[in-house]
Design a protein around this motif. Structure first.
Motif, PDB file in Angstrom:
ATOM      1  N   SER A  26       5.512  -2.185  -6.412  1.00  0.00           N
ATOM      2  CA  SER A  26       4.194  -2.286  -7.046  1.00  0.00           C
ATOM      3  C   SER A  26       3.518  -3.602  -6.699  1.00  0.00           C
ATOM      4  O   SER A  26       2.328  -3.626  -6.363  1.00  0.00           O
ATOM      5  N   TRP A  30      -0.087  -4.156  -4.737  1.00  0.00           N
ATOM      6  CA  TRP A  30      -1.201  -4.934  -5.279  1.00  0.00           C
ATOM      7  C   TRP A  30      -1.609  -6.065  -4.347  1.00  0.00           C
ATOM      8  O   TRP A  30      -2.792  -6.334  -4.159  1.00  0.00           O
ATOM      9  N   ASP A 113      -1.034  -2.730 -15.494  1.00  0.00           N
ATOM     10  CA  ASP A 113      -2.406  -3.064 -15.084  1.00  0.00           C
ATOM     11  C   ASP A 113      -2.648  -4.567 -15.159  1.00  0.00           C
ATOM     12  O   ASP A 113      -3.323  -5.144 -14.297  1.00  0.00           O
ATOM     13  N   GLU A 146     -13.485  -4.806  -7.930  1.00  0.00           N
ATOM     14  CA  GLU A 146     -13.545  -3.852  -6.818  1.00  0.00           C
ATOM     15  C   GLU A 146     -12.151  -3.499  -6.315  1.00  0.00           C
ATOM     16  O   GLU A 146     -11.853  -2.325  -6.069  1.00  0.00           O
ATOM     17  N   ALA A 149     -10.376  -1.419  -9.013  1.00  0.00           N
ATOM     18  CA  ALA A 149     -10.949  -0.066  -9.086  1.00  0.00           C
ATOM     19  C   ALA A 149     -10.376   0.807  -7.966  1.00  0.00           C
ATOM     20  O   ALA A 149     -10.083   1.987  -8.183  1.00  0.00           O
ATOM     21  N   GLY A 150     -10.193   0.207  -6.783  1.00  0.00           N
ATOM     22  CA  GLY A 150      -9.589   0.937  -5.672  1.00  0.00           C
ATOM     23  C   GLY A 150      -8.154   1.359  -5.946  1.00  0.00           C
ATOM     24  O   GLY A 150      -7.634   2.276  -5.316  1.00  0.00           O
ATOM     25  N   LEU A 151      -7.526   0.694  -6.896  1.00  0.00           N
ATOM     26  CA  LEU A 151      -6.161   1.030  -7.307  1.00  0.00           C
ATOM     27  C   LEU A 151      -6.152   1.922  -8.554  1.00  0.00           C
ATOM     28  O   LEU A 151      -5.092   2.231  -9.096  1.00  0.00           O
ATOM     29  N   GLY A 152      -7.347   2.285  -9.032  1.00  0.00           N
ATOM     30  CA  GLY A 152      -7.439   3.121 -10.218  1.00  0.00           C
ATOM     31  C   GLY A 152      -7.232   2.364 -11.516  1.00  0.00           C
ATOM     32  O   GLY A 152      -6.859   2.941 -12.535  1.00  0.00           O
ATOM     33  N   ILE A 153      -7.490   1.055 -11.489  1.00  0.00           N
ATOM     34  CA  ILE A 153      -7.283   0.204 -12.659  1.00  0.00           C
ATOM     35  C   ILE A 153      -8.638  -0.227 -13.211  1.00  0.00           C
ATOM     36  O   ILE A 153      -9.519  -0.663 -12.470  1.00  0.00           O
ATOM     37  N   ALA A 154      -8.768  -0.116 -14.531  1.00  0.00           N
ATOM     38  CA  ALA A 154     -10.026  -0.432 -15.205  1.00  0.00           C
ATOM     39  C   ALA A 154     -10.394  -1.907 -15.054  1.00  0.00           C
ATOM     40  O   ALA A 154      -9.543  -2.756 -14.794  1.00  0.00           O
ATOM     41  N   ASP A 155     -11.661  -2.196 -15.272  1.00  0.00           N
ATOM     42  CA  ASP A 155     -12.201  -3.550 -15.238  1.00  0.00           C
ATOM     43  C   ASP A 155     -11.391  -4.448 -16.176  1.00  0.00           C
ATOM     44  O   ASP A 155     -11.371  -4.231 -17.383  1.00  0.00           O
TER      45      ASP A 155
END
Length: 161
Positions: A26, A30, A113, A146, A149-155
């Motif tokens: 992981s 990242w 996250d 950005e 978000a590309g990893l599907g993680i919220a702001d």
């Protein structure tokens, strides 16, 4: 901006029990997301530490006597390397697991996250990004949003309800 795949070597070390912490794969994902399009090859190390080591490192290197969530140590080699040796050393990240866990709980965020956010944040520091003033902070935070978000993680800067 560079295109195409990067050659990436990320060494992940756990100085705390691994139970409940993200796997090394992981952290590599990242870091790769943070570096994508910005660098062609990189070697870096990530060390997950406890509060005592996190506090000692923060005190020694930043003069602050508390454990912080992430420390970035860019590989600054002013003397350079011997001729003929090429080493794409980017630097080291230290993540203080109990601080990250506490912050995730306080902010009602999934632990993975929050680790992802701090890994991306620290990696951007290794690339030279900073948040010393409001303008730099805004630019860095937008880039983090950005990438995450590309990893599907919220702001990470918007607290969940």
């Amino acid at each position: 901006m560079t295109r195409g795949p990067i050659r990436l070597d990320v060494a992940v070390g756990y100085a705390v029990p691994r139970k409940g912490l993200p796997a090394a794969v992981s952290f590599r994902k990242w870091v790769a997301a943070a570096l994508a399009g910005r660098i062609r090859e990189a070697d870096l190390a990530i060390r997950l530490v406890g509060a005592r080591e996190g506090r000692a490192l923060n005190r020694h290197y930043r003069g602050r006597d508390y454990a912080t969530n992430v420390l970035s140590f860019p590989a600054d080699l002013p003397e350079g390397l011997p001729p003929g040796i090429r080493m794409p050393l980017l630097g080291d990240l230290v993540l203080c697991a109990p601080v990250v866990a506490r912050e995730a709980q306080e902010q009602n965020k999934p632990l993975a996250d929050h680790f992802a956010h701090l890994t991306v944040h620290g990696t951007l520091h290794l690339l030279g990004w900073d948040h010393a003033n409001a303008r730099e902070a805004e630019a860095m935070e937008q880039l983090e949003r950005e990438i995450l978000a590309g990893l599907g993680i919220a702001d990470p800067y918007t607290l969940p309800d």
